[in-house]
Design a protein around this motif. Structure first.
Motif, PDB file in Angstrom:
ATOM      1  N   VAL A 287       4.404   1.529  13.281  1.00 17.36           N
ATOM      2  CA  VAL A 287       3.360   1.230  12.295  1.00 17.36           C
ATOM      3  C   VAL A 287       3.879   0.254  11.254  1.00 17.36           C
ATOM      4  CG1 VAL A 287       1.794   2.184  10.613  1.00 17.36           C
ATOM      5  CG2 VAL A 287       2.300   3.469  12.662  1.00 17.36           C
TER       6      VAL A 287
ATOM      7  N   LEU B  43       9.028  10.905  16.255  1.00 17.16           N
ATOM      8  CA  LEU B  43       8.580  10.839  14.861  1.00 17.16           C
ATOM      9  C   LEU B  43       9.098   9.554  14.218  1.00 17.16           C
ATOM     10  CD1 LEU B  43       7.174  12.127  12.512  1.00 17.16           C
ATOM     11  CD2 LEU B  43       9.191  13.469  12.039  1.00 17.16           C
TER      12      LEU B  43
ATOM     13  N   ILE C 195      -1.846   8.699  10.253  1.00 16.88           N
ATOM     14  CA  ILE C 195      -1.639   7.743   9.160  1.00 16.88           C
ATOM     15  C   ILE C 195      -1.606   6.327   9.730  1.00 16.88           C
ATOM     16  CG2 ILE C 195      -0.069   6.996   7.330  1.00 16.88           C
ATOM     17  CD1 ILE C 195       1.008   9.803   7.204  1.00 16.88           C
ATOM     18  N   GLY C 196      -0.888   6.163  10.838  1.00 14.48           N
ATOM     19  CA  GLY C 196      -0.749   4.838  11.428  1.00 14.48           C
ATOM     20  C   GLY C 196      -2.095   4.268  11.827  1.00 14.48           C
TER      21      GLY C 196
ATOM     22  N   LEU D  43       5.510   6.196   5.026  1.00 16.75           N
ATOM     23  CA  LEU D  43       5.936   6.060   6.421  1.00 16.75           C
ATOM     24  C   LEU D  43       7.459   5.922   6.526  1.00 16.75           C
ATOM     25  CD1 LEU D  43       3.117   3.810   7.801  1.00 16.75           C
ATOM     26  CD2 LEU D  43       3.724   6.060   8.629  1.00 16.75           C
TER      27      LEU D  43
ATOM     28  N   ARG E 163      -0.799  -6.754   8.783  1.00 15.77           N
ATOM     29  CA  ARG E 163      -1.650  -6.804   9.968  1.00 15.77           C
ATOM     30  C   ARG E 163      -2.451  -8.088  10.057  1.00 15.77           C
ATOM     31  NH1 ARG E 163      -5.798  -2.181   7.841  1.00 15.77           N
ATOM     32  NH2 ARG E 163      -6.780  -3.511   6.312  1.00 15.77           N
TER      33      ARG E 163
ATOM     34  N   GLU F 256       0.975   3.813   1.681  1.00 15.32           N
ATOM     35  CA  GLU F 256       1.396   4.402   2.953  1.00 15.32           C
ATOM     36  C   GLU F 256       2.759   3.880   3.389  1.00 15.32           C
ATOM     37  OE1 GLU F 256      -1.582   3.051   2.547  1.00 15.32           O
ATOM     38  OE2 GLU F 256      -3.150   4.361   3.321  1.00 15.32           O
TER      39      GLU F 256
ATOM     40  N   LEU G  38       7.427   6.319  16.033  1.00 13.82           N
ATOM     41  CA  LEU G  38       6.019   6.129  15.714  1.00 13.82           C
ATOM     42  C   LEU G  38       5.864   5.539  14.306  1.00 13.82           C
ATOM     43  CD1 LEU G  38       3.809   6.738  17.652  1.00 13.82           C
ATOM     44  CD2 LEU G  38       3.347   8.855  16.482  1.00 13.82           C
ATOM     45  N   SER G  39       6.667   6.042  13.356  1.00 20.64           N
ATOM     46  CA  SER G  39       6.604   5.474  12.004  1.00 20.64           C
ATOM     47  C   SER G  39       7.033   4.015  12.034  1.00 20.64           C
ATOM     48  CB  SER G  39       7.512   6.246  11.055  1.00 20.64           C
ATOM     49  OG  SER G  39       7.411   7.614  11.246  1.00 20.64           O
TER      50      SER G  39
ATOM     51  N   ILE H 272      -4.983   4.929  10.648  1.00 17.59           N
ATOM     52  CA  ILE H 272      -5.807   4.577   9.484  1.00 17.59           C
ATOM     53  C   ILE H 272      -5.265   3.327   8.805  1.00 17.59           C
ATOM     54  CG2 ILE H 272      -6.560   5.368   7.223  1.00 17.59           C
ATOM     55  CD1 ILE H 272      -6.581   8.198   8.365  1.00 17.59           C
ATOM     56  N   VAL H 273      -3.933   3.289   8.615  1.00 19.33           N
ATOM     57  CA  VAL H 273      -3.347   2.150   7.901  1.00 19.33           C
ATOM     58  C   VAL H 273      -3.645   0.848   8.636  1.00 19.33           C
ATOM     59  CG1 VAL H 273      -1.149   1.052   7.382  1.00 19.33           C
ATOM     60  CG2 VAL H 273      -1.527   3.406   6.754  1.00 19.33           C
ATOM     61  N   LEU H 274      -3.547   0.874   9.977  1.00 21.59           N
ATOM     62  CA  LEU H 274      -3.649  -0.378  10.712  1.00 21.59           C
ATOM     63  C   LEU H 274      -5.091  -0.817  10.934  1.00 21.59           C
ATOM     64  CD1 LEU H 274      -0.810   0.001  13.319  1.00 21.59           C
ATOM     65  CD2 LEU H 274      -0.814  -1.237  11.188  1.00 21.59           C
ATOM     66  N   THR H 275      -6.055   0.079  10.764  1.00 20.34           N
ATOM     67  CA  THR H 275      -7.426  -0.341  11.066  1.00 20.34           C
ATOM     68  C   THR H 275      -8.356  -0.297   9.868  1.00 20.34           C
ATOM     69  OG1 THR H 275      -7.910   1.898  11.757  1.00 20.34           O
ATOM     70  CG2 THR H 275      -7.330   0.339  13.474  1.00 20.34           C
ATOM     71  N   HIS H 276      -8.071   0.564   8.902  1.00 22.65           N
ATOM     72  CA  HIS H 276      -9.022   0.717   7.801  1.00 22.65           C
ATOM     73  C   HIS H 276      -8.934  -0.465   6.848  1.00 22.65           C
ATOM     74  CE1 HIS H 276     -10.089   2.127   3.708  1.00 22.65           C
ATOM     75  NE2 HIS H 276     -11.153   2.514   4.363  1.00 22.65           N
ATOM     76  N   ARG H 277     -10.054  -1.033   6.504  1.00 26.69           N
ATOM     77  CA  ARG H 277     -10.033  -2.039   5.445  1.00 26.69           C
ATOM     78  C   ARG H 277     -11.235  -1.797   4.555  1.00 26.69           C
ATOM     79  NH1 ARG H 277      -8.784  -6.833   8.534  1.00 26.69           N
ATOM     80  NH2 ARG H 277      -8.026  -5.449  10.126  1.00 26.69           N
TER      81      ARG H 277
ATOM     82  N   VAL I  11       4.547  14.563  14.075  1.00 29.06           N
ATOM     83  CA  VAL I  11       4.329  13.360  14.898  1.00 29.06           C
ATOM     84  C   VAL I  11       2.833  13.002  14.890  1.00 29.06           C
ATOM     85  CG1 VAL I  11       4.460  12.414  17.211  1.00 29.06           C
ATOM     86  CG2 VAL I  11       6.331  13.782  16.343  1.00 29.06           C
TER      87      VAL I  11
ATOM     88  N   ARG J 286       0.853  -1.181   0.000  1.00 32.93           N
ATOM     89  CA  ARG J 286       0.000   0.000   0.000  1.00 32.93           C
ATOM     90  C   ARG J 286       0.888   1.229   0.000  1.00 32.93           C
ATOM     91  NH1 ARG J 286      -3.967  -1.049   4.878  1.00 32.93           N
ATOM     92  NH2 ARG J 286      -4.939   0.787   3.999  1.00 32.93           N
TER      93      ARG J 286
ATOM     94  N   PHE K 280       2.866  -3.806   9.820  1.00 33.65           N
ATOM     95  CA  PHE K 280       2.199  -3.495   8.555  1.00 33.65           C
ATOM     96  C   PHE K 280       1.474  -4.706   7.983  1.00 33.65           C
ATOM     97  CE2 PHE K 280       1.790  -1.641   4.339  1.00 33.65           C
ATOM     98  CZ  PHE K 280       1.495  -0.343   4.690  1.00 33.65           C
TER      99      PHE K 280
ATOM    100  N   LEU L 109       8.801   9.349   6.244  1.00 31.15           N
ATOM    101  CA  LEU L 109       8.597  10.088   7.494  1.00 31.15           C
ATOM    102  C   LEU L 109       9.557   9.594   8.578  1.00 31.15           C
ATOM    103  CD1 LEU L 109       4.737  10.358   7.397  1.00 31.15           C
ATOM    104  CD2 LEU L 109       6.330  12.253   7.466  1.00 31.15           C
TER     105      LEU L 109
ATOM    106  N   LEU M 199       0.696  13.760  12.579  1.00 29.84           N
ATOM    107  CA  LEU M 199       0.333  13.266  11.247  1.00 29.84           C
ATOM    108  C   LEU M 199       0.651  11.781  11.125  1.00 29.84           C
ATOM    109  CD1 LEU M 199      -0.514  13.879   8.282  1.00 29.84           C
ATOM    110  CD2 LEU M 199       1.890  14.213   7.795  1.00 29.84           C
ATOM    111  N   VAL M 200       1.844  11.401  11.604  1.00 29.31           N
ATOM    112  CA  VAL M 200       2.224   9.986  11.533  1.00 29.31           C
ATOM    113  C   VAL M 200       1.261   9.135  12.368  1.00 29.31           C
ATOM    114  CG1 VAL M 200       3.991   8.319  12.178  1.00 29.31           C
ATOM    115  CG2 VAL M 200       4.624  10.415  11.041  1.00 29.31           C
ATOM    116  N   ALA M 201       0.871   9.652  13.532  1.00 23.84           N
ATOM    117  CA  ALA M 201      -0.065   8.893  14.367  1.00 23.84           C
ATOM    118  C   ALA M 201      -1.382   8.682  13.627  1.00 23.84           C
ATOM    119  CB  ALA M 201      -0.312   9.648  15.671  1.00 23.84           C
TER     120      ALA M 201
END
Lengths: 486, 202
Positions: free
Chosen positions: A140, A133, B161-162, A107, A146, A103, A136-137, B164-169, B155, A101, A144, A110, B157-159
């Motif tokens: 995630v 910063l 994105i994270g 990431l 998941r 992102e 946190l990236s 959304i990426v990890l939960t959105h399907r 920071v 994906r 990835f 970032l 923004l990354v939170a």
């Protein structure tokens, strides 16, 4: 209006990351991931050029919170190269596992931004924000994949323990701030001239070091490393093993040498302990590993131990020449470590049978018959990691141990040499498995062009460092000069 | 002066009492409500200190967002709090001991604490006396601390994105109204004219 020129690479990278995010949303979903991925790698390479162009001597901005100098340029170049290569290497794996994906590369960009901010941090607040910063990236991208329980577990473990280490770090920073009244590195350095500090600062310093030790996965804060490395998707592991380690060590160096330089006698004791413990654990714990990713995790713990010798020398040595030798050894070691690890992980990414990743060391059996070129390159990396001349890894260790002997830190040098003998066992066992065991089924072919390029370049650096070491050596000595004037 | 100290003791007593209730209330919803009470009274303490901006932020962010989120979580996750608290009595003596030791240590530290008289002048961003502290903070955040402010933004923004990426399907089979597709539909896409023979059926 603050002077924005020194921070131009960071600003460019931040804006580019946001632009890529927008592009990923609006582009055609079928091709968006691939396009964003390639553009990200391009952006990272362009940033290297900007870093080189805008840096002219040492400059600070934002009220002294942000600093650029040759040290920052050298480390940022390593970080950006490692990130760009990790982005390129990850594409194939992610596509095959159906988790490609857009992102993901964003990431990574970032995370690289956070690492650059760490390297340029000249203030405790800037240090912490850069570190968060980055972390946190990384949390995630560790989880990835998941749908896989192991990947989610790796991300969660990393997150919880990372939050704990951030807490330790913040506690240390608050103690230092409380006892000194400032967070700026320059002001802190001015307060402790002559090595005199209140006990609260020393306690704070120990907490800060504990937080950093977690980020570089040095013993006794290494417990997360094997599990996270094993669980995370392999290209993510490849990234974890290189760029964040370099950034965290550079941050550690800048904080200790820049802000607490005159307290070297105090913090170098902690570094010496951490370094010895990491080298020993890295050497012995890896012997029993069957999974190559876990093996690499322990190997990276050991390598961090060797690299920390350089920092210990920079703190403990009496004269300035030896101190800068220690730092130079550290930087050379990091550069060589980066190339060896990228190459090794490129080989691990190629360990695939019928489109499934295999991760056992036994799966490499007889690779010399089924794929002689790959076996040769991997053998070169393994010999280099073990520190066998004339490969690059030998020189990394040589400079580090020389500096330790010059600084009369004989215990570090002796334990370092002995533990690298022990570590040589498991590196060379991989070579033995590849060359002398009965061949298993061959790995998937063909190997993609980008993987070939990565293997050729890293292999060439490792093999030819002895012939033309100048770029890395002179870069490292220039970088050291910025941190240790005179 | 007397009113200020009265207000201080009132706020402090309510905070300590409601904090006790947060951990001892049987009903988790009551715990969250007591937490909100504690937040409100801490905001009162901030006002007494002359930090009205922090007081407002505490109410807006912690009461308005965080505590309400807690409330949702407590209501939606059906956690058996009684089971979680089963060992409470058993561990109480040990916990009390640890708390007592910490209290004594804190007392020793603060008993011997000496504040340097010049400490207020040494701070890097002294509190100006001629403007409100909201304005003073605003002046600092967008000038001297612009780098930290922007970095904190990245920071967050990354939170985002994270999360959304990890939960959105994207779930297939969900019927959503897509107006563009509806408008673009032609009669020929859906209507088919068949010739039906007499008595044959389709």
């Amino acid at each position: 209006m603050p002077n924005l020129i020194p921070a131009l690479p960071e600003i460019f990278l931040a804006v580019a990351a946001m632009a890529l995010l927008m592009a990923g949303v609006f582009l055609n979903p079928q091709t968006a991931s691939r396009n964003v991925s390639y553009t990200s790698a391009g952006v990272l390479v362009v940033t290297i050029a900007i870093v080189g162009l805008v840096t002219d001597g040492t400059a600070t901005t934002f009220g002294g919170a942000f600093i650029t100098d040759t040290f920052a340029v050298f480390v940022k170049a390593l970080i950006l190269i490692a990130t760009a290569v990790a982005v390129i290497m990850s594409r194939e794996y992610l596509e095959q596992n159906g988790i490609f994906r857009f992102e993901f590369p964003v990431l990574m960009v970032l995370a690289a931004l956070g690492m650059m901010m760490m390297v340029s941090a000249n203030d405790m607040i800037a240090l912490y924000l850069g570190l968060e910063l980055q972390s946190l990236s990384l949390y995630v991208i560790a989880s990835f994949q998941r749908e896989s329980t192991r990947s989610a577990e790796a991300g969660l473990k990393y997150f919880v323990l990372g939050a704990l280490s951030s807490g330790l770090l913040l506690y240390g920073i608050s103690l230092v701030y409380g006892f000194s009244g400032t967070t700026g590195f320059d002001k802190l350095a001015g307060l402790f001239i002559g090595g005199d500090a209140p006990v609260g600062v020393i306690v704070g310093l120990v907490f800060i070091l504990a937080g950093f030790a977690f980020k570089v996965s040095a013993v006794p804060f290494h417990m997360w490393t094997p599990d996270v490395y094993e669980g995370a998707p392999t290209p993510v592991t490849a990234f974890f093993a290189v760029a964040p380690k370099i950034a965290a060590l550079a941050l550690m160096t800048r904080t200790m040498v820049g802000a607490f330089g005159d307290l070297g006698a105090e913090w170098s004791q902690v570094i010496i302990f951490v370094s010895i413990a990491s080298m020993i654990l890295g050497a012995f714990a890896a012997i029993n590993q069957k999974n190559i990713k876990r093996l690499m995790a322990y190997s990276s713990i050991g390598h961090m131990g060797y690299a920390l010798i350089g920092l210990a020398v920079a703190g403990a040595a009496d004269d300035a020449v030896t101190r800068s030798d220690g730092l130079q050894g550290l930087l050379v070691y990091l550069a060589i470590y980066m190339f060896m690890n990228i190459g090794t992980f490129a080989c691990i990414l190629l360990m695939r049978r019928n489109n499934r990743m295999v991760e056992g060391i036994d799966d490499l059996a007889g690779l010399s018959k089924t794929n002689p070129a790959m076996a040769f390159v991997l053998a070169a990396f393994m010999f280099s990691m073990a520190g066998i001349p004339p490969l690059a890894g030998f020189f990394g260790k040589l400079y580090i141990f020389l500096a330790a002997v010059e600084a009369e830190l004989f215990a570090l040098a002796i334990i370092g040499v002995l533990s690298s003998v022990v570590a040589a066992f498991y590196y060379i066992r991989i070579v033995k498995v590849m060359y002398f065991d009965d061949p298993e089924e061959a790995f998937d072919k063909p190997i993609s062009r980008e993987m070939k390029a990565v293997l050729i370049v890293t292999g060439a650096v490792v093999l030819l460092f002895i012939v033309y070491p100048l770029p890395i050596l002179s870069g490292a000595s220039l970088a050291t000069a910025a941190l240790m004037p005179g | 002066m007397i009113i200020q100290s009265l207000a201080f003791y009132l706020f402090s007593i309510v905070i300590v009492a409601s904090a006790l209730m947060v951990i001892s209330a049987r009903n988790p919803v009551h715990s969250v409500l007591f937490l909100i009470l504690a937040f409100f009274n801490s905001a009162g303490l901030f006002v007494l200190l002359g930090a009205e901006f922090l007081a407002m932020i505490l109410v807006v962010v912690y009461v308005g967002a965080v505590a309400v989120l807690f409330l949702f979580v407590v209501m939606m996750l059906d956690i058996n709090f009684a089971a979680l608290r089963e060992g409470f009595q058993q561990y109480l003596p040990l916990g009390a001991m640890v708390g007592l030791v910490l209290l004594i240590e804190l007392g020793i530290i603060f008993g011997s604490w000496a504040i340097a008289p010049e400490v207020a002048d040494l701070s890097s961003a002294p509190i100006p006396s001629d403007v409100t502290n909201t304005e003073a903070l605003g002046r600092l955040i967008y000038t001297d601390y612009i780098y930290f402010f922007q970095a904190a933004g990245m920071v967050l923004l990354v939170a985002m994105i994270g999360a959304i990426v990890l939960t959105h399907r994207s779930r297939p089979g969900v019927r959503k109204q897509r107006i563009g597709e509806q408008v673009a539909r032609r009669p020929s896409d859906t209507i088919e004219v068949r010739k039906v023979p007499t008595g044959g059926g389709i």
